[in-house]
Design a protein around this motif. Structure first.
Motif, PDB file in Angstrom:
ATOM      1  N   ALA A 122       0.837  -1.208   0.000  1.00  0.00           N
ATOM      2  CA  ALA A 122       0.000   0.000   0.000  1.00  0.00           C
ATOM      3  C   ALA A 122       0.868   1.252   0.000  1.00  0.00           C
ATOM      4  O   ALA A 122       0.580   2.233  -0.708  1.00  0.00           O
ATOM      5  N   PHE A 123       1.944   1.220   0.769  1.00  0.00           N
ATOM      6  CA  PHE A 123       2.850   2.372   0.842  1.00  0.00           C
ATOM      7  C   PHE A 123       3.542   2.593  -0.499  1.00  0.00           C
ATOM      8  O   PHE A 123       3.677   3.738  -0.959  1.00  0.00           O
ATOM      9  N   ALA A 124       3.943   1.502  -1.151  1.00  0.00           N
ATOM     10  CA  ALA A 124       4.572   1.602  -2.483  1.00  0.00           C
ATOM     11  C   ALA A 124       3.609   2.186  -3.495  1.00  0.00           C
ATOM     12  O   ALA A 124       3.976   3.060  -4.294  1.00  0.00           O
ATOM     13  N   ASP A 125       2.370   1.706  -3.480  1.00  0.00           N
ATOM     14  CA  ASP A 125       1.358   2.224  -4.421  1.00  0.00           C
ATOM     15  C   ASP A 125       1.083   3.708  -4.181  1.00  0.00           C
ATOM     16  O   ASP A 125       0.925   4.482  -5.123  1.00  0.00           O
ATOM     17  N   TYR A 126       1.040   4.088  -2.899  1.00  0.00           N
ATOM     18  CA  TYR A 126       0.840   5.495  -2.544  1.00  0.00           C
ATOM     19  C   TYR A 126       1.979   6.352  -3.105  1.00  0.00           C
ATOM     20  O   TYR A 126       1.744   7.387  -3.741  1.00  0.00           O
ATOM     21  N   LEU A 127       3.224   5.908  -2.884  1.00  0.00           N
ATOM     22  CA  LEU A 127       4.380   6.667  -3.358  1.00  0.00           C
ATOM     23  C   LEU A 127       4.388   6.785  -4.879  1.00  0.00           C
ATOM     24  O   LEU A 127       4.635   7.862  -5.434  1.00  0.00           O
ATOM     25  N   ASN A 128       4.119   5.682  -5.561  1.00  0.00           N
ATOM     26  CA  ASN A 128       4.194   5.672  -7.022  1.00  0.00           C
ATOM     27  C   ASN A 128       3.057   6.436  -7.684  1.00  0.00           C
ATOM     28  O   ASN A 128       3.170   6.828  -8.841  1.00  0.00           O
ATOM     29  N   GLU A 129       1.971   6.667  -6.948  1.00  0.00           N
ATOM     30  CA  GLU A 129       0.904   7.505  -7.502  1.00  0.00           C
ATOM     31  C   GLU A 129       1.326   8.973  -7.480  1.00  0.00           C
ATOM     32  O   GLU A 129       0.943   9.760  -8.345  1.00  0.00           O
ATOM     33  N   ILE A 130       2.144   9.342  -6.470  1.00  0.00           N
ATOM     34  CA  ILE A 130       2.581  10.737  -6.339  1.00  0.00           C
ATOM     35  C   ILE A 130       3.642  11.084  -7.377  1.00  0.00           C
ATOM     36  O   ILE A 130       3.570  12.103  -8.057  1.00  0.00           O
ATOM     37  N   LYS A 131       4.679  10.220  -7.511  1.00  0.00           N
ATOM     38  CA  LYS A 131       5.725  10.454  -8.512  1.00  0.00           C
ATOM     39  C   LYS A 131       6.419   9.141  -8.851  1.00  0.00           C
ATOM     40  O   LYS A 131       6.270   8.138  -8.142  1.00  0.00           O
ATOM     41  N   ASN A 132       7.182   9.145  -9.933  1.00  0.00           N
ATOM     42  CA  ASN A 132       7.813   7.915 -10.404  1.00  0.00           C
ATOM     43  C   ASN A 132       9.140   7.606  -9.720  1.00  0.00           C
ATOM     44  O   ASN A 132       9.472   6.461  -9.468  1.00  0.00           O
ATOM     45  N   ASP A 133       9.895   8.640  -9.399  1.00  0.00           N
ATOM     46  CA  ASP A 133      11.245   8.439  -8.867  1.00  0.00           C
ATOM     47  C   ASP A 133      11.229   8.583  -7.345  1.00  0.00           C
ATOM     48  O   ASP A 133      11.382   9.676  -6.814  1.00  0.00           O
ATOM     49  N   ASN A 134      11.046   7.471  -6.628  1.00  0.00           N
ATOM     50  CA  ASN A 134      10.912   7.515  -5.176  1.00  0.00           C
ATOM     51  C   ASN A 134      12.086   6.840  -4.478  1.00  0.00           C
ATOM     52  O   ASN A 134      12.659   5.878  -4.987  1.00  0.00           O
ATOM     53  N   SER A 135      12.432   7.355  -3.296  1.00  0.00           N
ATOM     54  CA  SER A 135      13.495   6.769  -2.484  1.00  0.00           C
ATOM     55  C   SER A 135      13.062   6.830  -1.020  1.00  0.00           C
ATOM     56  O   SER A 135      12.508   7.827  -0.577  1.00  0.00           O
ATOM     57  N   VAL A 136      13.311   5.748  -0.298  1.00  0.00           N
ATOM     58  CA  VAL A 136      12.799   5.609   1.072  1.00  0.00           C
ATOM     59  C   VAL A 136      13.886   5.050   1.988  1.00  0.00           C
ATOM     60  O   VAL A 136      14.639   4.153   1.596  1.00  0.00           O
ATOM     61  N   ALA A 137      13.970   5.583   3.209  1.00  0.00           N
ATOM     62  CA  ALA A 137      14.841   5.012   4.239  1.00  0.00           C
ATOM     63  C   ALA A 137      13.988   4.160   5.176  1.00  0.00           C
ATOM     64  O   ALA A 137      12.866   4.536   5.515  1.00  0.00           O
ATOM     65  N   ILE A 138      14.525   3.007   5.591  1.00  0.00           N
ATOM     66  CA  ILE A 138      13.804   2.113   6.493  1.00  0.00           C
ATOM     67  C   ILE A 138      14.684   1.802   7.702  1.00  0.00           C
ATOM     68  O   ILE A 138      15.844   1.436   7.565  1.00  0.00           O
ATOM     69  N   GLY A 139      14.117   1.966   8.901  1.00  0.00           N
ATOM     70  CA  GLY A 139      14.807   1.630  10.137  1.00  0.00           C
ATOM     71  C   GLY A 139      13.957   0.691  10.973  1.00  0.00           C
ATOM     72  O   GLY A 139      12.779   0.459  10.675  1.00  0.00           O
ATOM     73  N   PHE A 140      14.537   0.159  12.044  1.00  0.00           N
ATOM     74  CA  PHE A 140      13.793  -0.775  12.892  1.00  0.00           C
ATOM     75  C   PHE A 140      14.314  -0.724  14.322  1.00  0.00           C
ATOM     76  O   PHE A 140      15.469  -0.386  14.563  1.00  0.00           O
ATOM     77  N   ASP A 141      13.429  -1.060  15.282  1.00  0.00           N
ATOM     78  CA  ASP A 141      13.823  -1.101  16.693  1.00  0.00           C
ATOM     79  C   ASP A 141      14.248  -2.511  17.083  1.00  0.00           C
ATOM     80  O   ASP A 141      14.447  -3.373  16.215  1.00  0.00           O
ATOM     81  N   GLY A 142      14.386  -2.776  18.386  1.00  0.00           N
ATOM     82  CA  GLY A 142      14.914  -4.061  18.834  1.00  0.00           C
ATOM     83  C   GLY A 142      13.865  -5.089  19.216  1.00  0.00           C
ATOM     84  O   GLY A 142      14.179  -6.099  19.842  1.00  0.00           O
ATOM     85  N   ARG A 143      12.612  -4.863  18.827  1.00  0.00           N
ATOM     86  CA  ARG A 143      11.554  -5.814  19.151  1.00  0.00           C
ATOM     87  C   ARG A 143      11.677  -7.098  18.331  1.00  0.00           C
ATOM     88  O   ARG A 143      12.374  -7.132  17.310  1.00  0.00           O
ATOM     89  N   LYS A 144      10.956  -8.111  18.764  1.00  0.00           N
ATOM     90  CA  LYS A 144      10.915  -9.381  18.042  1.00  0.00           C
ATOM     91  C   LYS A 144      10.472  -9.139  16.590  1.00  0.00           C
ATOM     92  O   LYS A 144       9.484  -8.462  16.331  1.00  0.00           O
ATOM     93  N   ASN A 145      11.253  -9.678  15.664  1.00  0.00           N
ATOM     94  CA  ASN A 145      10.958  -9.655  14.215  1.00  0.00           C
ATOM     95  C   ASN A 145      11.045  -8.277  13.560  1.00  0.00           C
ATOM     96  O   ASN A 145      10.736  -8.152  12.368  1.00  0.00           O
ATOM     97  N   SER A 146      11.472  -7.244  14.280  1.00  0.00           N
ATOM     98  CA  SER A 146      11.534  -5.909  13.657  1.00  0.00           C
ATOM     99  C   SER A 146      12.482  -5.894  12.457  1.00  0.00           C
ATOM    100  O   SER A 146      12.161  -5.312  11.412  1.00  0.00           O
TER     101      SER A 146
END
Length: 468
Positions: free
Chosen positions: A29-53
């Protein structure tokens, strides 16, 4: 699958609600949202120390990559503000943080971050939600793993006077609560030869059996360690290190309201940051008494940091604050940052000439006086919970206790329904705030007055009017 987004993302129970399948659905859903706004998208992804993060971050990255979104994936557990800073610093389209913040360890979730380095606004989150349950694509050829901490640490060097702290000979105790703050604050200080020690520094899936919210009842280990050692100040960060709690050197708690007054004083009068203050409506009105001038406004907003962010991205804001320990700064990002807030508290003490926070707080109370404030959370499971405040707003309340009501300010939910009412009473720093939760069967009542007795009267009035 039913997935409902909250203020700046989504949280749910691990395995049952947040799992590999549901994370994939949200990522698509997030990818579809981004690609509807513009074609050239870049995203940073981080995570905490919880199980499976870390696993969820990898899945999220692969889905975005499969949808032609360039991904920068953190190579380690990081605080949420590090992720937010990375988005702004790299001029990326957006950011994704796998975290449930200060929620209990059995929860996980996703926070969405916008290009300005702060939480998504309500309308943008709603747009993502519309794309849920679409076709799923996964690939990993557009993923770059990076250490996001280096640029973030370099940025802090520009904001903090570490030499001043070093020469003040402070000794700092840190409680990371088993969260994403890890030993980062200690590392930053030790790099400048500033004595620092961290307890519960390793990220732990269950936060070592505590709730990772830096409030007094959860910080007994920090309090005990402060009492036993010769420390100048104690600071704590929550599960994803975007909130900050502070303790005095004697192990006693410094309330968030008093912390806010001290940080505002430091930012405006010592650091000389220009701009307005934005605060949630539950924060002490002493900010108006001491800091509002012809040149500087103090702006009240709905409870929730995203409402502070909305103002920070539109106006010149020096300081943004909420009573749950979230503080943001115009010189940084429109986002809470528990690491930077801790450093500001340490620098503030160094600047004061006092070696112990208790001594400095005692000194400043001569200026600011005592804060009389309290809050109660009422369980309310009746179906009319969301009708209570719109109905109350229609009534004309001219008095609360023996004090005249001067003004009533309504606050509206994302669905444009009144879910908060703040009654301003005659005299300074007298108010009653009633809020109904959109997500839990709870009504919260907050009050500030000029004595403990006044606060009790206001809270009792709030309870009685709801019972009627």
């Amino acid at each position: 699958m039913n997935i409902f987004f909250g203020t700046d993302g989504w949280r749910g129970l691990l395995d049952k609600e947040v799992n590999e399948q549901s994370i994939s659905i949200v990522a698509q859903a997030f990818a579809d949202y981004l690609n509807e706004i513009k074609n050239d998208n870049s995203v940073a992804i981080g995570f905490d120390g919880r199980k499976n993060s870390q696993l969820f971050a990898k899945i999220f990255a692969e889905v975005l990559s499969g949808n032609k979104v360039k991904v920068f994936l953190s190579d380690r557990v990081i605080p949420t503000p590090v992720l937010s800073f990375t988005v702004k610093n790299k001029s990326l389209s957006a950011g994704v943080m796998i975290t449930a913040s200060h929620n209990p360890p059995e929860y996980s979730g996703v926070k969405f971050k916008a290009s300005y380095g702060g939480p998504f606004l309500t309308e943008e989150t709603a747009k993502v939600e519309k794309f849920l349950n679409k076709n799923l694509i996964r690939r990993n050829d557009l993923i770059t793993r990076e250490n996001f901490l280096i640029d973030y640490f370099n940025h802090l060097e520009k904001l903090i006077d570490f030499e001043l702290i070093r020469t003040a000979r402070l000794n700092v105790l840190i409680d990371s609560m088993g969260g994403a703050g890890a030993d980062y604050l200690e590392r930053i200080l030790l790099a400048h030869n500033i004595p620092a020690k961290t307890i519960y520094q390793l990220p732990d899936e269950k936060f070592f059996g505590r709730l990772a919210e830096p409030i007094e009842k959860n910080l007994k280990p920090l309090s005990e360690e402060l009492k036993q050692g010769n420390y100048s100040i104690g600071v704590a960060t929550d599960g994803d290190a975007d909130r900050c709690g502070v303790m005095l050197d004697d192990g006693s708690w410094l309330s968030a309201q008093e912390t806010i007054l001290l940080l505002a004083d430091f930012c405006l009068n010592i650091k000389k940051y220009r701009g307005n203050i934005v605060k949630t409506s539950s924060v002490t009105d002493k900010l108006k008494t001491f800091f509002e001038t012809k040149q500087r406004k103090v702006i009240d907003v709905q409870v929730g940091f995203k409402y502070i962010t909305e103002v920070m991205i539109k106006q010149n804001i020096a300081f943004g604050c909420e009573e749950s320990g979230g503080f943001g700064y115009g010189v940084h990002i429109p986002e809470r940052d528990g690491i930077l807030s801790s450093l500001f508290m340490i620098e503030m003490l160094a600047h004061s000439g006092f070696n112990k926070l208790s001594e400095y707080v005692h000194h400043k109370r001569k200026t600011f006086g005592e804060i009389f404030y309290d809050r109660i959370d009422l369980s309310y499971d009746q179906p009319d919970r969301n009708d209570l405040l719109p109905e109350l707003y229609k009534k004309y309340l001219d008095k609360i206790s023996e004090f005249r009501v001067v003004f009533v300010k309504p606050f509206y939910s994302s669905r444009n329904v009144i879910n908060g009412l703040k009654f301003f009473l005659e005299g300074n720093n007298r108010w009653l705030l009633i809020r109904s939760s959109e997500t839990e069967p709870i009504v919260r009542i907050y009050a500030e007055g000029q004595s403990t007795d006044e606060v009790k009267q206001f809270l009792e009035f709030g309870k009685n009017i709801l019972n009627k």
